[in-house]
Design an enzyme around this catalytic site. Structure first.
Site, PDB file in Angstrom:
ATOM      1  N   PHE A 123       0.508  -1.178   0.372  1.00  0.00           N
ATOM      2  CA  PHE A 123       0.219   0.229  -0.190  1.00  0.00           C
ATOM      3  C   PHE A 123       0.814   1.356  -0.113  1.00  0.00           C
ATOM      4  O   PHE A 123       1.813   0.752   1.242  1.00  0.00           O
ATOM      5  CB  PHE A 123      -1.595  -0.198   1.353  1.00  0.00           C
ATOM      6  CG  PHE A 123      -1.317   1.170   1.186  1.00  0.00           C
ATOM      7  CD1 PHE A 123      -3.097   1.627   0.885  1.00  0.00           C
ATOM      8  CD2 PHE A 123      -1.239   2.330   2.522  1.00  0.00           C
ATOM      9  CE1 PHE A 123      -3.369   2.690   1.374  1.00  0.00           C
ATOM     10  CE2 PHE A 123      -1.797   3.250   2.519  1.00  0.00           C
ATOM     11  CZ  PHE A 123      -3.090   3.775   1.837  1.00  0.00           C
ATOM     12  N   THR A 155       2.736   7.460   1.292  1.00  0.00           N
ATOM     13  CA  THR A 155       3.722   7.927   1.688  1.00  0.00           C
ATOM     14  C   THR A 155       4.659   8.691   0.346  1.00  0.00           C
ATOM     15  O   THR A 155       5.463   7.582  -0.293  1.00  0.00           O
ATOM     16  CB  THR A 155       4.689   7.159   2.714  1.00  0.00           C
ATOM     17  OG1 THR A 155       4.132   7.697   4.085  1.00  0.00           O
ATOM     18  CG2 THR A 155       6.383   8.504   3.061  1.00  0.00           C
ATOM     19  N   GLY A 214       7.742  14.005  -0.737  1.00  0.00           N
ATOM     20  CA  GLY A 214       7.780  15.034   0.679  1.00  0.00           C
ATOM     21  C   GLY A 214       6.328  14.976   0.476  1.00  0.00           C
ATOM     22  O   GLY A 214       6.119  15.963   1.090  1.00  0.00           O
ATOM     23  N   ALA A 215       5.833  14.147   1.485  1.00  0.00           N
ATOM     24  CA  ALA A 215       4.353  13.680   2.123  1.00  0.00           C
ATOM     25  C   ALA A 215       4.272  12.442   2.494  1.00  0.00           C
ATOM     26  O   ALA A 215       4.199  11.011   2.347  1.00  0.00           O
ATOM     27  CB  ALA A 215       3.386  13.713   0.950  1.00  0.00           C
ATOM     28  N   ILE A 224       8.439   2.021   1.362  1.00  0.00           N
ATOM     29  CA  ILE A 224       6.451   0.808   0.998  1.00  0.00           C
ATOM     30  C   ILE A 224       6.950  -0.186   1.332  1.00  0.00           C
ATOM     31  O   ILE A 224       8.123  -0.646   0.949  1.00  0.00           O
ATOM     32  CB  ILE A 224       4.821   1.150  -0.247  1.00  0.00           C
ATOM     33  CG1 ILE A 224       5.970   2.489  -0.511  1.00  0.00           C
ATOM     34  CG2 ILE A 224       4.493   0.873  -0.839  1.00  0.00           C
ATOM     35  CD1 ILE A 224       4.650   3.148   0.060  1.00  0.00           C
ATOM     36  N   GLY A 245      22.420  -5.962  31.061  1.00  0.00           N
ATOM     37  CA  GLY A 245      23.288  -4.939  31.063  1.00  0.00           C
ATOM     38  C   GLY A 245      24.437  -5.565  29.556  1.00  0.00           C
ATOM     39  O   GLY A 245      23.373  -5.492  28.681  1.00  0.00           O
ATOM     40  N   GLU A 285       2.864   4.732  10.335  1.00  0.00           N
ATOM     41  CA  GLU A 285       1.308   4.965  10.576  1.00  0.00           C
ATOM     42  C   GLU A 285       0.793   5.265  11.805  1.00  0.00           C
ATOM     43  O   GLU A 285      -0.291   4.911  12.241  1.00  0.00           O
ATOM     44  CB  GLU A 285       0.390   3.373  10.745  1.00  0.00           C
ATOM     45  CG  GLU A 285       0.384   2.305   9.681  1.00  0.00           C
ATOM     46  CD  GLU A 285       0.202   0.866   9.499  1.00  0.00           C
ATOM     47  OE1 GLU A 285      -0.887   0.766  10.609  1.00  0.00           O
ATOM     48  OE2 GLU A 285       0.535   0.001   9.114  1.00  0.00           O
TER      49      GLU A 285
END
Ligand SMILES: Cc1cc2nc3c(=O)[nH]c(=O)nc-3n(C[C@H](O)[C@H](O)[C@H](O)COP(=O)(O)OP(=O)(O)OC[C@H]3O[C@@H](n4cnc5c(N)ncnc54)[C@H](O)[C@@H]3O)c2cc1C
Length: 390
Positions: A126, A129, A132-133, A160, A340, A364
Site C-alpha cells: 500500500f 507516503t 515530500g509527504a 513502502i 547489562g 502509520e
C-alpha cells in the site's frame, strides 16, 4: 464492569498461544542466525507453509469476511491474537488476509487482486507516503493523468512496506490537483508491477526493509481504479486506521515476552553476592514496566472494543497507538538495561526488539500525529474527556 475474557476469547487466545509456542517459537534460533547473515528470517515459501499449518488449525483470515473463507473476528479477538503474535520475533502472521481496502474492489478486481492475495498467491503493498509527504499525506504529488481509457502515473512513493516483493501496489495518486487530495482530488489505483513501476530497497535499522516505488509514465487501465474517483485519500485513511490497534496490540505481546525475560534474569543473575532483583533499582524498572504494560493493554483493548461497538474508534485508537508504541520502547530499553552487557549483544534477541520497536513510534502515524489528533478532538469538542463514559 467486567474485565474478564469470555470463554470464546480465552479459547481462541489459548489455541493461538499453543500454535505459536509449538510451531513458531522453535524457529527463533534459526531466524536470528539468518538475520545475522543478512538473510530474511523466513522466506516466502516457509511463511506460506506455516500459514497453511495454521489454516488446518482453524486460523485463516482473522479479519477476512466468511464469504471469502475468513474468520471475520471481532476487533477485540484480533487484538488478543496480535498480542500473542508479539510474543515471538519470528516474522510470522496468519494467512488468508488482504489489505482492508481491497474489499472495495469490483467483482472483476476481486478475482484479479483480492482473492489471490487472500490465498497468498499474490503480494500487495500500500503506497501513499512520498519523499515530500509523510505525516502530511494530503500533500502527495504522484500524479495520474487521464489518457483515453488509461491513466498515466508519474512520481515516487517511499517507505513502502513489502514494496520490493509485491507484485501489485495500491497507489494513492493525485487525479485533480485543484481539489487537493483531502477534498476528492486523490484516487487509488491497483497497479501491477508488470505495468512498469520499479522498486528500490531501503536499508533501515530494522530487519527487512521498505522500498521506494518509482512510476515513470506507468500506464494503468481505468478499470484498475479502486473504489471511486476522488476516494483515494479516504481509502488511505481507512487502510491506516486498521494498524492503529493492531500495532499496539503487537507491542503488548513484545513487552510481555521481554519483561518475563527481565524477571527471569533478575532472579538468577548475581552481583555483590546477591540476585540483582534484590536491588530497588531493578525492582522499580520491573514495576514501572508492568504498570505501563497493563495501562497499554486496557487502552488498546478499549480501542478495539470501540471498533466492535460500531463507535468512531479514532480518538481511542490514537491514544492506544501513542501509548502502546511509547510503552514498548521504554520496556525494551529497561529490559536491555537489566541484562547489562549481554542485553547489548546479538547473543540475545533484545537488541533486535530494541531496533524493531523504534519503528512503532513512526509508521502509520507518528507519536506527534497521534497527539495532534487527540488534542484536536478535545480542543474542537469532537470528544469529551472520559470518552464514552463521560
Ligand atoms: C519501515 C517503514 C515502513 C513504512 N511503511 C509504509 C507503507 O507501507 N505505506 C506507506 O504509505 N507509508 C509507509 N511508511 C511511511 C510512514 O507512514 C511515514 O514515515 C510516517 O507517516 C512519517 O512521515 P515522514 O517520514 O515523512 O516524516 P515527516 O512527516 O517528515 O515528519 C518528521 C517529524 O516531524 C514530525 N511532524 C511532522 N509534522 C508535524 C506537526 N504538524 N506537528 C508536530 N510534529 C510534526 C513528525 O511526527 C516526525 O517526528 C513507512 C515508514 C517506515 C519507516
Amino acid at each position: 464492569m467486567d474485565f474478564s475474557l469470555t470463554d470464546e476469547e480465552r479459547a481462541v487466545r489459548d489455541t493461538v498461544r499453543s500454535f505459536i509456542r509449538r510451531e513458531v517459537m522453535p524457529l527463533e534460533a534459526e531466524v536470528l542466525r539468518r538475520e545475522r547473515a543478512h538473510q530474511p528470517g523466513l522466506d516466502h515459501s516457509e511463511l506460506r507453509e506455516l500459514q497453511q499449518k495454521a489454516r488446518k488449525f482453524g486460523f485463516w483470515g482473522l479479519a477476512t469476511p466468511e464469504e471469502y473463507g475468513g474468520m471475520d473476528l471481532p476487533a477485540v479477538l484480533q487484538s488478543l491474537i496480535w498480542t500473542e503474535l508479539g510474543h515471538t520475533f519470528v516474522p510470522f502472521r496468519f494467512g488468508g488476509e488482504a489489505d482492508n481496502i481491497l474489499f472495495h474492489a469490483t467483482e472483476e478486481q476481486k478475482r484479479e487482486f483480492l482473492i489471490p492475495t487472500i490465498e497468498g498467491e499474490r503480494r500487495s503493498c500500500f503506497a501513499i507516503t512520498e519523499p515530500g509527504a509523510g505525516s502530511d499525506a494530503a500533500n502527495i504529488r504522484l500524479s495520474a493523468r487521464r489518457d483515453g481509457d488509461d491513466w498515466i502515473l508519474d512520481g515516487e512513493k517511499t517507505f513502502i512496506t513489502g514494496g520490493n516483493d509485491a507484485d501489485f501496489a495500491i497507489v494513492v495518486a493525485v487525479t485533480d490537483r485543484e481539489k487537493g487530495a483531502r477534498n476528492g482530488g486523490a484516487t487509488a489505483f491497483l497497479v501491477d508491477r508488470a505495468m512498469g513501476w520499479r522498486s528500490e530497497f531501503i536499508q533501515t535499522m530494522g530487519e527487512g526493509g521498505p522500498a521506494s516505488l518509482i512510476f515513470d509514465g506507468v500506464r494503468v487501465p481505468h478499470r484498475n481504479i479502486l473504489g471511486e474517483i476522488g476516494q483515494g485519500f479516504t481509502l488511505g485513511m481507512e487502510w491506516i486506521g486498521k494498524g492503529r490497534y493492531t500495532i499496539p496490540s503487537h507491542a503488548i505481546g513484545i513487552a510481555e515476552r521481554v519483561l518475563q525475560m527481565a524477571i527471569d534474569h533478575a532472579n538468577t543473575r548475581e552481583t555483590f553476592g546477591t540476585k540483582i532483583g534484590a536491588n530497588q533499582a531493578i525492582q522499580w524498572m520491573i514495576a514501572d514496566s508492568e504498570t505501563e504494560l497493563e495501562a497499554a493493554r486496557w487502552l488498546v483493548l478499549k480501542s478495539a472494543w470501540t471498533v466492535d461497538q460500531g463507535m468512531d474508534p479514532r480518538h481511542a485508537s490514537s491514544m492506544g497507538k501513542l501509548y502502546g508504541a511509547g510503552m514498548v520502547n521504554r520496556v525494551v530499553d529497561r529490559v536491555l538495561q537489566i541484562h547489562g552487557g549481554m542485553g547489548y549483544t546479538r547473543e540475545l534477541p533484545i537488541e533486535r526488539w530494541y531496533r524493531q520497536v523504534r519503528l512503532y513510534r513512526i509508521f502509520e502515524g507518528t507519536d506527534e500525529m497521534q497527539r495532534l489528533i487527540i488534542s484536536r478532538d478535545l480542543l474542537r469538542g469532537y470528544t469529551k474527556i472520559g470518552g464514552h463514559l463521560a
